[in-house]
Structures are given as structure tokens and as C-alpha cells.
Design a protein around this motif. Structure first.
Motif, PDB file in Angstrom:
ATOM      1  N   MET A  54       0.839  -1.097  -0.107  1.00 27.40           N
ATOM      2  CA  MET A  54      -0.084  -0.074  -0.034  1.00 27.40           C
ATOM      3  C   MET A  54       0.894   1.336  -0.188  1.00 27.40           C
ATOM      4  O   MET A  54       0.685   2.186  -0.566  1.00 27.40           O
ATOM      5  CB  MET A  54      -0.992  -0.242   1.249  1.00 27.40           C
ATOM      6  N   ALA A  55       1.951   1.239   0.635  1.00 30.17           N
ATOM      7  CA  ALA A  55       2.897   2.216   0.687  1.00 30.17           C
ATOM      8  C   ALA A  55       4.156   1.801   1.458  1.00 30.17           C
ATOM      9  O   ALA A  55       4.390   0.866   1.941  1.00 30.17           O
ATOM     10  CB  ALA A  55       2.307   3.649   1.777  1.00 30.17           C
ATOM     11  N   GLY A  56       5.124   2.785   1.006  1.00 31.01           N
ATOM     12  CA  GLY A  56       6.539   2.539   1.588  1.00 31.01           C
ATOM     13  C   GLY A  56       7.207   1.474   0.873  1.00 31.01           C
ATOM     14  O   GLY A  56       6.988   1.271  -0.351  1.00 31.01           O
ATOM     15  N   ALA A  57       8.137   0.664   1.718  1.00 30.82           N
ATOM     16  CA  ALA A  57       8.947  -0.646   0.913  1.00 30.82           C
ATOM     17  C   ALA A  57       8.218  -1.502   0.666  1.00 30.82           C
ATOM     18  O   ALA A  57       6.919  -1.658   0.832  1.00 30.82           O
ATOM     19  CB  ALA A  57       9.997  -0.743   2.061  1.00 30.82           C
ATOM     20  N   GLY A  58       8.808  -2.502   0.133  1.00 31.34           N
ATOM     21  CA  GLY A  58       8.364  -3.647  -0.442  1.00 31.34           C
ATOM     22  C   GLY A  58       7.806  -4.460   0.570  1.00 31.34           C
ATOM     23  O   GLY A  58       7.995  -4.470   1.809  1.00 31.34           O
ATOM     24  N   LEU A  59       7.113  -5.529   0.158  1.00 25.87           N
ATOM     25  CA  LEU A  59       6.382  -6.516   0.891  1.00 25.87           C
ATOM     26  C   LEU A  59       7.683  -7.710   1.464  1.00 25.87           C
ATOM     27  O   LEU A  59       8.545  -7.969   0.555  1.00 25.87           O
ATOM     28  CB  LEU A  59       5.309  -7.265   0.394  1.00 25.87           C
ATOM     29  N   ILE A  94      -8.786 -12.462   1.319  1.00 30.46           N
ATOM     30  CA  ILE A  94      -6.981 -11.861   1.702  1.00 30.46           C
ATOM     31  C   ILE A  94      -6.960 -11.508   2.991  1.00 30.46           C
ATOM     32  O   ILE A  94      -5.769 -11.784   3.286  1.00 30.46           O
ATOM     33  CB  ILE A  94      -6.894 -10.949   0.522  1.00 30.46           C
ATOM     34  N   GLU A  95      -7.735 -10.896   3.514  1.00 35.96           N
ATOM     35  CA  GLU A  95      -7.204 -10.188   4.976  1.00 35.96           C
ATOM     36  C   GLU A  95      -7.277 -11.237   6.098  1.00 35.96           C
ATOM     37  O   GLU A  95      -6.961 -11.265   7.112  1.00 35.96           O
ATOM     38  CB  GLU A  95      -8.289  -9.263   5.377  1.00 35.96           C
ATOM     39  N   THR A  96      -7.824 -12.509   5.635  1.00 37.93           N
ATOM     40  CA  THR A  96      -7.348 -13.872   6.608  1.00 37.93           C
ATOM     41  C   THR A  96      -6.105 -14.408   6.462  1.00 37.93           C
ATOM     42  O   THR A  96      -5.893 -15.397   7.137  1.00 37.93           O
ATOM     43  CB  THR A  96      -8.732 -14.691   6.336  1.00 37.93           C
ATOM     44  N   VAL A  97      -5.595 -13.879   5.282  1.00 36.90           N
ATOM     45  CA  VAL A  97      -4.166 -14.650   5.155  1.00 36.90           C
ATOM     46  C   VAL A  97      -3.081 -14.000   6.062  1.00 36.90           C
ATOM     47  O   VAL A  97      -3.069 -12.930   6.510  1.00 36.90           O
ATOM     48  CB  VAL A  97      -3.633 -14.309   3.591  1.00 36.90           C
ATOM     49  N   PRO A  98      -2.159 -15.124   6.811  1.00 36.94           N
ATOM     50  CA  PRO A  98      -1.377 -14.659   7.802  1.00 36.94           C
ATOM     51  C   PRO A  98      -0.424 -13.332   7.151  1.00 36.94           C
ATOM     52  O   PRO A  98      -0.002 -13.248   5.920  1.00 36.94           O
ATOM     53  CB  PRO A  98      -0.522 -15.837   7.984  1.00 36.94           C
ATOM     54  N   TRP A  99      -0.072 -12.412   8.053  1.00 41.56           N
ATOM     55  CA  TRP A  99       0.556 -11.326   7.590  1.00 41.56           C
ATOM     56  C   TRP A  99      -0.117 -10.369   7.098  1.00 41.56           C
ATOM     57  O   TRP A  99       0.493  -9.057   6.619  1.00 41.56           O
ATOM     58  CB  TRP A  99       2.195 -11.533   6.968  1.00 41.56           C
ATOM     59  N   VAL A 100      -1.322 -10.170   6.601  1.00 43.20           N
ATOM     60  CA  VAL A 100      -2.086  -9.283   5.927  1.00 43.20           C
ATOM     61  C   VAL A 100      -2.856  -8.642   6.965  1.00 43.20           C
ATOM     62  O   VAL A 100      -3.724  -9.157   7.471  1.00 43.20           O
ATOM     63  CB  VAL A 100      -2.983  -9.834   4.824  1.00 43.20           C
ATOM     64  N   ILE A 131      -1.388  -4.375  -0.544  1.00 46.46           N
ATOM     65  CA  ILE A 131      -1.469  -5.246   0.836  1.00 46.46           C
ATOM     66  C   ILE A 131      -0.714  -4.082   1.882  1.00 46.46           C
ATOM     67  O   ILE A 131       0.582  -3.545   1.859  1.00 46.46           O
ATOM     68  CB  ILE A 131      -0.599  -6.461   0.732  1.00 46.46           C
ATOM     69  N   GLU A 132      -1.296  -3.936   3.083  1.00 51.46           N
ATOM     70  CA  GLU A 132      -0.630  -3.430   4.199  1.00 51.46           C
ATOM     71  C   GLU A 132      -0.518  -4.563   5.117  1.00 51.46           C
ATOM     72  O   GLU A 132      -1.116  -5.344   5.632  1.00 51.46           O
ATOM     73  CB  GLU A 132      -1.568  -2.588   4.901  1.00 51.46           C
ATOM     74  N   GLU A 133       0.932  -4.955   5.374  1.00 49.72           N
ATOM     75  CA  GLU A 133       1.448  -6.181   6.019  1.00 49.72           C
ATOM     76  C   GLU A 133       1.428  -5.793   7.722  1.00 49.72           C
ATOM     77  O   GLU A 133       1.429  -4.664   8.147  1.00 49.72           O
ATOM     78  CB  GLU A 133       2.934  -6.370   5.620  1.00 49.72           C
ATOM     79  N   GLN A 134       1.336  -6.742   8.257  1.00 48.42           N
ATOM     80  CA  GLN A 134       1.548  -6.649   9.753  1.00 48.42           C
ATOM     81  C   GLN A 134       2.872  -6.474  10.084  1.00 48.42           C
ATOM     82  O   GLN A 134       3.634  -6.889   9.373  1.00 48.42           O
ATOM     83  CB  GLN A 134       0.914  -7.851  10.494  1.00 48.42           C
ATOM     84  N   GLN A 135       3.011  -5.356  10.863  1.00 48.94           N
ATOM     85  CA  GLN A 135       4.191  -4.908  11.654  1.00 48.94           C
ATOM     86  C   GLN A 135       4.545  -5.522  12.674  1.00 48.94           C
ATOM     87  O   GLN A 135       3.854  -4.955  13.914  1.00 48.94           O
ATOM     88  CB  GLN A 135       4.492  -3.489  11.495  1.00 48.94           C
ATOM     89  N   PRO A 136       5.358  -6.575  13.038  1.00 46.46           N
ATOM     90  CA  PRO A 136       5.485  -7.167  14.489  1.00 46.46           C
ATOM     91  C   PRO A 136       6.157  -6.620  15.479  1.00 46.46           C
ATOM     92  O   PRO A 136       7.219  -6.035  15.139  1.00 46.46           O
ATOM     93  CB  PRO A 136       6.009  -8.431  14.018  1.00 46.46           C
ATOM     94  N   LEU A 137       5.494  -6.232  16.419  1.00 46.31           N
ATOM     95  CA  LEU A 137       5.967  -5.656  17.529  1.00 46.31           C
ATOM     96  C   LEU A 137       6.786  -6.408  18.761  1.00 46.31           C
ATOM     97  O   LEU A 137       7.602  -6.273  19.208  1.00 46.31           O
ATOM     98  CB  LEU A 137       5.126  -4.580  18.248  1.00 46.31           C
ATOM     99  N   ALA A 138       5.836  -7.568  19.055  1.00 43.46           N
ATOM    100  CA  ALA A 138       6.146  -8.495  20.075  1.00 43.46           C
ATOM    101  C   ALA A 138       5.515  -9.854  19.902  1.00 43.46           C
ATOM    102  O   ALA A 138       4.604  -9.717  19.032  1.00 43.46           O
ATOM    103  CB  ALA A 138       5.765  -7.740  21.320  1.00 43.46           C
ATOM    104  N   LEU A 139       5.897 -10.824  20.557  1.00 42.73           N
ATOM    105  CA  LEU A 139       5.154 -12.141  20.647  1.00 42.73           C
ATOM    106  C   LEU A 139       4.061 -11.738  21.499  1.00 42.73           C
ATOM    107  O   LEU A 139       4.543 -11.294  22.751  1.00 42.73           O
ATOM    108  CB  LEU A 139       6.081 -13.140  21.142  1.00 42.73           C
ATOM    109  N   TRP A 140       2.931 -12.676  21.392  1.00 41.59           N
ATOM    110  CA  TRP A 140       1.860 -12.171  22.296  1.00 41.59           C
ATOM    111  C   TRP A 140       1.239 -13.568  22.868  1.00 41.59           C
ATOM    112  O   TRP A 140       0.948 -14.491  21.940  1.00 41.59           O
ATOM    113  CB  TRP A 140       0.618 -11.609  21.341  1.00 41.59           C
TER     114      TRP A 140
END
Length: 267
Positions: free
Chosen positions: A47-52, A84-90, A107-116
Motif C-alpha cells: 500500500m505504501a512504503g517499502a516492498g513486502l 485475503i485479509e485472513t491470510v497470515p501477515w495481511v 497489501i498492508e502487512e502486519q508490522q510485528p512488535l512483540a510475541l503475544w
């Protein structure tokens, strides 16, 4: 008789028009159902910024196999987006058609901050999501955050506050846990475990909460301010844990003394 002729002509014209419309509709239906308009390609872009980093075209096509029904004209874009929004990392997806047989998926990817908790991660927006931690880069070491359901945003907020307090000391947060009764336990990167007690800001969320505790930040600030003098006093001895719940101070427990942690003897 004249009126009957006009009515007959009107009916005949209407029937002719309906026949033409039916032929046009049939032709259009025939055309839009041709294999030429079958979706042949899915283009992937951020969607924006660097690649996936985590979502790939191959993985997306595998997730959509058998799920994309319809062609360029008949495809339900909202249905595909939800899939598509059910796919991991999306985190979010936006879709548009590209003539004549392509879907462009941003795609706007998930940006992981921490394990939960046990099997999830938490992103930089304070949202829990499920993905494979094994796909994280080898040099990315995420802290472990734990908490009750629907406490993600509070845990992320407190984690950020604690990390800011200890950063000047060269320490980071390895693990932060919020109990069901909204009491905090924190492990630092040097192995020290902190007992912070209840979080007054969470009293509203905790039906059993009790107010009147020392403000959350004040407990940490008191310990951080004492840290340099405490470290100098202890020398090479290591702190195993610290209990910050006391109203006028804190209690520490030293790690067992080993030859490596013994003070060097004076000449």
C-alpha cells in the motif's frame, strides 16, 4: 378501428424493442463469460512504503486457490478482499481490476512488535494477529508480551513506557506480563525480574480493581533513579529481582554469588 391500429403498432414496437434488448443482453452475457476475461494474474504491491517482506504472490495465490469465483466483470471484490485479509501477515488489502484479466492487490502487512501470549504476535497498532514466527528475520528478536483478552493496547502502551525508562541504562524489556488482576511482572535484558504490582490505570477494566496504588510510572522512576548508585554499591554482584510495590522504596534479591560475580580482591 384507427385506435386499434395505433395500439397494435405500439405493442409491436414494444415487442420489437424487447426482442432487441434481449438479444443485446444475451450477447453481452455471452461476451463477459468468455474465457478471455477469466482472472489469469494477481499482481501484488504494498500500500505504501517499502516492498513486502512476509506476503508473497505464491502464498497469496495458494490462499486464494478455489476461492476466486467469477471473471473480470463478475468477481465480487469485497468477498475476495475479506478472504485475503485472513491470510497470515495481511492487515488490510485493497483490490482493483486491471483490464482484461488481472487483479491488482495492494497489501498492508502486519508490522510485528512483540510475541503475544502463547501462539500469537502483536503489531505496532496494538492488535493481536496470528502468523508463523519462524518467518521472522533471524536478526529480529521480539519481546514476549502476555496479558488477558482485550488488553493488547494497554500492554503495548505500558511496554513502550517501560522501554523508554530503561533505555538510558542500556537495558531493554525481554518480557512483560499483565495478570488477570492487572498486576505487572517485567523481565529486563540483563535478567532482572521486576514486580511492579497493580496498574491503577486499569482499574476500570478490572472489576476487582482497587485504587490508591502508587502511580505506575512513579514506581519505575524511583527504581531507575536509584539504579546507578545501587549498581555502584553492589559492584559485580547481580540483581535477580526487584519488588517495586512498596510505598516508600523497593526490595531487591541478589543472584547467587559465583566466582565470576565475586568482587576482585584488593592488592
Amino acid at each position: 378501428m384507427f385506435a386499434d391500429a395505433r395500439l397494435t403498432n405500439l405493442i409491436a414496437n414494444l415487442l420489437a424493442l424487447l426482442a432487441v434488448l434481449a438479444m443485446v443482453a444475451g450477447a453481452l452475457t455471452w461476451v463477459i463469460r468468455r474465457p478471455y476475461f477469466t482472472i489469469q494474474q494477481i499482481q501484488l504491491a504494498p500500500m505504501a512504503g517499502a516492498g513486502l517482506q512476509y506476503v508473497s504472490p505464491t502464498g497469496l495465490q495458494t490462499a486464494l486457490a478455489g476461492q476466486v469465483r467469477g471473471n473480470f466483470f463478475l468477481l465480487n471484490l469485497d468477498q475476495v478482499r475479506r478472504r485475503i485479509e485472513t491470510v497470515p501477515w495481511v492487515r488490510h488489502a485493497a483490490i482493483r481490476r486491471v483490464w482484461p484479466s488481472t487483479l491488482l492487490v495492494r497489501i498492508e502487512e502486519q508490522q510485528p512488535l512483540a510475541l503475544w501470549n502463547e501462539n500469537q504476535m502483536i503489531n505496532t497498532w496494538g492488535e493481536a494477529f496470528t502468523a508463523n514466527p519462524g518467518e521472522l528475520p533471524d536478526d529480529l528478536h521480539l519481546p514476549q508480551l502476555n496479558g488477558p483478552g482485550n488488553s493488547e493496547r494497554l500492554v503495548v502502551q505500558r511496554y513502550a513506557e517501560i522501554a523508554r525508562w530503561f533505555a538510558p541504562l542500556g537495558l531493554s524489556v525481554r518480557e512483560a506480563t499483565l495478570s488477570p488482576r492487572y498486576a505487572w511482572e517485567v523481565s529486563l535484558s540483563d535478567g532482572v525480574r521486576l514486580t511492579l504490582g497493580r496498574d491503577p490505570a486499569a482499574d476500570v477494566a478490572d472489576p476487582h480493581g482497587r485504587s490508591g496504588a502508587l502511580p505506575f510510572a512513579a514506581r519505575i522512576e524511583r527504581f531507575v533513579q536509584a539504579w546507578p548508585a545501587l549498581s555502584e554499591r553492589l559492584g559485580n554482584r547481580m540483581i535477580a529481582s526487584a519488588d517495586l510495590r512498596y510505598p516508600n522504596g523497593f526490595a531487591i534479591t541478589l543472584a547467587p554469588e559465583t566466582p565470576a560475580s565475586s568482587r576482585p580482591s584488593k592488592p
